[in-house]
Write an enzyme that holds these catalytic residues in place. Structure first.
Site, PDB file in Angstrom:
ATOM      1  N   CYS A   1      24.428  39.018  48.242  1.00  0.00           N
ATOM      2  CA  CYS A   1      25.302  38.911  49.022  1.00  0.00           C
ATOM      3  C   CYS A   1      25.569  38.600  50.495  1.00  0.00           C
ATOM      4  O   CYS A   1      25.925  37.696  51.036  1.00  0.00           O
ATOM      5  CB  CYS A   1      26.806  39.805  48.487  1.00  0.00           C
ATOM      6  SG  CYS A   1      26.432  41.453  48.928  1.00  0.00           S
TER       7      CYS A   1
ATOM      8  N   GLU B   1      35.180  42.317  46.720  1.00  0.00           N
ATOM      9  CA  GLU B   1      33.841  42.020  47.541  1.00  0.00           C
ATOM     10  C   GLU B   1      33.480  40.827  47.006  1.00  0.00           C
ATOM     11  O   GLU B   1      32.804  40.573  45.819  1.00  0.00           O
ATOM     12  CB  GLU B   1      32.924  43.219  47.333  1.00  0.00           C
ATOM     13  CG  GLU B   1      33.563  44.381  47.931  1.00  0.00           C
ATOM     14  CD  GLU B   1      33.423  44.157  49.446  1.00  0.00           C
ATOM     15  OE1 GLU B   1      32.763  43.523  49.927  1.00  0.00           O
ATOM     16  OE2 GLU B   1      34.453  44.816  50.060  1.00  0.00           O
TER      17      GLU B   1
HETATM   18  P1  NAD Z   1      31.264  36.149  38.789  1.00  0.00           P
HETATM   19  O1  NAD Z   1      32.837  36.279  39.520  1.00  0.00           O
HETATM   20  O2  NAD Z   1      31.005  34.981  38.011  1.00  0.00           O
HETATM   21  O3  NAD Z   1      31.469  37.366  37.869  1.00  0.00           O
HETATM   22  C1  NAD Z   1      31.771  38.706  38.241  1.00  0.00           C
HETATM   23  C2  NAD Z   1      32.154  39.678  37.044  1.00  0.00           C
HETATM   24  O4  NAD Z   1      33.480  39.104  36.835  1.00  0.00           O
HETATM   25  C3  NAD Z   1      31.537  39.428  35.885  1.00  0.00           C
HETATM   26  O5  NAD Z   1      31.268  40.791  35.252  1.00  0.00           O
HETATM   27  C4  NAD Z   1      32.263  38.539  35.036  1.00  0.00           C
HETATM   28  O6  NAD Z   1      32.282  38.671  33.688  1.00  0.00           O
HETATM   29  C5  NAD Z   1      33.734  39.011  35.512  1.00  0.00           C
HETATM   30  N1  NAD Z   1      34.917  37.875  35.308  1.00  0.00           N
HETATM   31  C6  NAD Z   1      34.652  36.726  35.116  1.00  0.00           C
HETATM   32  N2  NAD Z   1      35.817  36.047  35.060  1.00  0.00           N
HETATM   33  C7  NAD Z   1      36.646  37.078  35.130  1.00  0.00           C
HETATM   34  C8  NAD Z   1      38.035  37.138  34.999  1.00  0.00           C
HETATM   35  N3  NAD Z   1      38.909  35.991  34.801  1.00  0.00           N
HETATM   36  N4  NAD Z   1      38.763  38.165  34.964  1.00  0.00           N
HETATM   37  C9  NAD Z   1      38.059  39.301  35.340  1.00  0.00           C
HETATM   38  N5  NAD Z   1      36.720  39.368  35.191  1.00  0.00           N
HETATM   39  C10 NAD Z   1      36.023  38.174  35.319  1.00  0.00           C
HETATM   40  O7  NAD Z   1      30.263  36.528  39.784  1.00  0.00           O
HETATM   41  P2  NAD Z   1      28.747  36.706  39.800  1.00  0.00           P
HETATM   42  O8  NAD Z   1      28.197  35.109  39.507  1.00  0.00           O
HETATM   43  O9  NAD Z   1      28.591  37.614  38.603  1.00  0.00           O
HETATM   44  O10 NAD Z   1      28.003  37.160  40.976  1.00  0.00           O
HETATM   45  C11 NAD Z   1      27.717  36.312  42.092  1.00  0.00           C
HETATM   46  C12 NAD Z   1      28.718  36.671  43.042  1.00  0.00           C
HETATM   47  O11 NAD Z   1      28.849  38.064  43.363  1.00  0.00           O
HETATM   48  C13 NAD Z   1      28.125  36.029  44.458  1.00  0.00           C
HETATM   49  O12 NAD Z   1      29.119  35.040  44.871  1.00  0.00           O
HETATM   50  C14 NAD Z   1      27.917  37.071  45.035  1.00  0.00           C
HETATM   51  O13 NAD Z   1      27.971  36.590  46.544  1.00  0.00           O
HETATM   52  C15 NAD Z   1      29.055  38.067  44.907  1.00  0.00           C
HETATM   53  N6  NAD Z   1      28.777  39.431  45.226  1.00  0.00           N
HETATM   54  C16 NAD Z   1      29.280  39.994  46.460  1.00  0.00           C
HETATM   55  C17 NAD Z   1      28.866  41.339  46.753  1.00  0.00           C
HETATM   56  C18 NAD Z   1      29.886  41.960  48.072  1.00  0.00           C
HETATM   57  O14 NAD Z   1      29.425  42.906  47.926  1.00  0.00           O
HETATM   58  N7  NAD Z   1      30.395  41.134  48.722  1.00  0.00           N
HETATM   59  C19 NAD Z   1      27.948  41.951  46.240  1.00  0.00           C
HETATM   60  C20 NAD Z   1      27.286  41.293  45.124  1.00  0.00           C
HETATM   61  C21 NAD Z   1      27.602  40.140  44.772  1.00  0.00           C
END
Ligand code: NAD
Length: 514
Positions: free
Chosen positions: A281, A247
């Site tokens: 999001c 997501e």
């Molecule tokens: P991010 O991708 O930076 O991090 C998300 C999670 O992934 C964190 O817990 C992070 O520690 C972890 N992570 C980072 N690198 C990783 C790796 N290599 N392997 C496994 N895990 C890893 O995202 P963010 O900045 O925390 O969140 C914001 C984003 O989330 C925005 O783009 C937003 O649109 C999206 N979002 C989407 C939805 C949806 O339902 N579509 C809902 C909420 C947020």
């Protein structure tokens, strides 16, 4: 929020991050990132706990979840305080989007699970239908890894985990390094609800800890976060053929038709753009307004955005909270500065709030922007509303579809049929007509993005069943299997006769298909 603190005295191989409250910039603690060995140990513990959890009846698992809901309601203040300390959200956003939404999801899944997870009978078509039945059973996958972002740290840990647990899986979650304790609260509440040890664990750590979880042998990864990380998760999961859902981010377009109720659309735009500080999001990120109502829309949107109150001194009356993370502030500022430099008109906002010490960005309304600028193409994820005037709906649809993202969007018109027809033409995972971005909160609807916004669904029955292996079991006829041996010409002729009867004879077609 978390700021990297590359400490020399890393304890037991754990990296350390310093945590800061973005609203006050005060230090609120440290995060020690769990190591690969600790992640593996958590997954092993979850695996050991899973058979007994799966062996419980669905009603027993539902009862545990209802106790968890009691604990969430009891701890409502504790949850919101933890979330506010880490994110700087206004109390209203914290209560509604973290506590209410989690309880609402939990209640829906408990009710829905009885229908979605129970065994079903399928009737095969053709000749097989005369001889066999199929029983579908929905088996848990095992251990599910849940990786959550920082914008909804409690609810985005809770929602996938509750579904996975109801389906008989145990879960190992990893909250964001920006909001680790908000995610950890979920584990604490599961413990208070008396869930058996190992059924729900929340790891503390950053992306590296997350990558250990992805490659730890879990049976599914449920990821919510950015496109860039989503692609890394997909690559890591493909190494082991681990199923996953992604997501990811969005760049939701809002189309405002000339016949829309302007006041409603303005409220939708400003709320949809500014709620949760725009870290939503399915927040409004691009607005296309038909020329006849453009001036009125821009004027009213700017007035409303300007009236919003920021800063914790407003208490519960704060409208738009802090930016949760300094890195997101940099992204927002770079999009706004790029637009300003290229000639955008800023009607209100366009800068950090000079009256606040913390990370506050003023709700911003801007026009005279071009489709190919960063603010129209990249996810800004802040309270920033770029508006473009369009000549007609066709132009709005073309522009809305000109995006790498496809998560959600909205269309505004008094003519609901027209709204529906426009919504169907938008290349996105879901749409709303005269409504804004509540799609994630609609538990019954399969929420998920197209294009770069993701793969799979987080809600709806597909999501719940996505935490199972749908296993068909063919039940033979009472007299058992007839081998059909030996083959001979007579049996071939019979087969030909039967096929002609089934699909050429009107009586056959009545019984076996059109
Ligand atoms: P991010 O991708 O930076 O991090 C998300 C999670 O992934 C964190 O817990 C992070 O520690 C972890 N992570 C980072 N690198 C990783 C790796 N290599 N392997 C496994 N895990 C890893 O995202 P963010 O900045 O925390 O969140 C914001 C984003 O989330 C925005 O783009 C937003 O649109 C999206 N979002 C989407 C939805 C949806 O339902 N579509 C809902 C909420 C947020």
């Amino acid at each position: 929020m978390a700021i990297f603190e590359p400490l020399a005295d890393i304890s037991g191989g754990r990296r350390k991050l310093k945590l800061t409250n973005p609203a006050t910039l005060e230090e609120i603690g440290e995060l020690e990132c769990q190591t690969k060995a600790e992640v593996d140990a958590a997954v092993a513990k979850a695996r050991a706990a899973q058979p007994a959890w799966a062996a419980l009846s669905l009603d027993e698992r539902i009862n545990y979840m209802l106790k968890l809901r009691d604990e969430m309601l009891k701890a409502s203040d504790e949850i919101t305080e933890t979330v506010i300390r880490e994110t700087g959200k206004p109390p209203q956003d914290a209560l509604t989007f973290e506590v209410y939404a989690s309880c609402d999801f939990l209640s829906y899944w408990c009710k829905q699970a009885k229908k979605t997870l129970k065994d079903e009978k399928l009737k095969p078509g053709g000749l097989l239908g005369l001889m066999k039945k199929v029983v579908m059973t929905y088996k848990p996958l095992g251990v599910v890894g849940v990786i959550a972002p920082w914008n909804g740290p409690f609810v985005l840990t809770a929602n996938p985990s509750i579904q996975a647990m109801l389906a008989g899986n145990t879960v190992v979650c990893k909250g964001s390094e920006v909001t680790p304790y908000s995610s950890k609260m979920f584990e604490t509440l599961c413990q208070r609800a008396g869930l058996p040890d190992g059924v729900c664990q929340v790891l503390m750590g950053d992306g590296e800890t997350g990558s250990y979880l992805t490659s730890s042998g879990v049976n599914k990864v449920s990821f919510t976060g950015s496109v860039a990380t989503g692609k890394k998760i997909a690559a890591a999961c493909s190494e082991t053929l681990t199923p996953f859902t992604l997501e990811l981010g969005g760049k939701d377009a809002m189309i405002v038709c000339a016949d829309a109720n302007v006041d409603d659309a303005v409220h939708g735009a400003v709320w949809g753009g500014c709620v949760n500080t725009g870290h939503f999001c399915c927040g409004v990120e691009r607005i296309y307004v038909e020329a006849p109502i453009y001036d009125e829309f821009v004027k009213k949107a700017a007035e409303m955005a300007k009236s919003l109150r920021q800063g914790q001194s407003h208490g519960v009356e704060e409208d738009v909270g802090a930016v949760f993370w300094d890195r997101q502030m940099s992204i927002m500022e770079s999009h706004v500065e790029d637009a300003k430099a290229k000639g955008a008109t800023i009607h209100t906002g366009g800068q950090r709030n000079p009256n606040e010490k913390g990370l506050y960005f003023e709700p911003t309304v801007m026009t005279d922007v071009e489709e190919d600028w960063d603010v129209m193409q990249l996810e800004t994820f802040g309270p920033i509303l770029p508006i473009i005037k369009v000549n007609d709906v066709e132009e709005a649809i073309a522009k809305a579809n000109d995006s790498n993202y496809g998560l959600h969007g909205s269309v505004w018109t008094k003519d609901k049929e027209k709204g529906l027809a426009i919504a169907k033409r938008i290349e996105t995972g879901s749409m709303a007509v005269n409504d804004i971005g509540m799609m994630y909160g609609v538990a019954c609807a399969p929420f998920g993005g197209v294009k770069e916004s993701g793969m799979g669904s987080v809600n709806g029955q597909y999501a719940l069943r996505g935490y199972t292996h749908p296993m068909p079991i063919v039940m033979g006829a009472y007299r058992g299997q007839d081998s059909g041996y030996p083959h001979d010409q007579k049996k071939l002729d019979q087969m030909n006769w039967i096929m002609n009867f089934m699909w050429k004879n009107p009586i056959g077609r009545f019984f076996f298909g059109p």
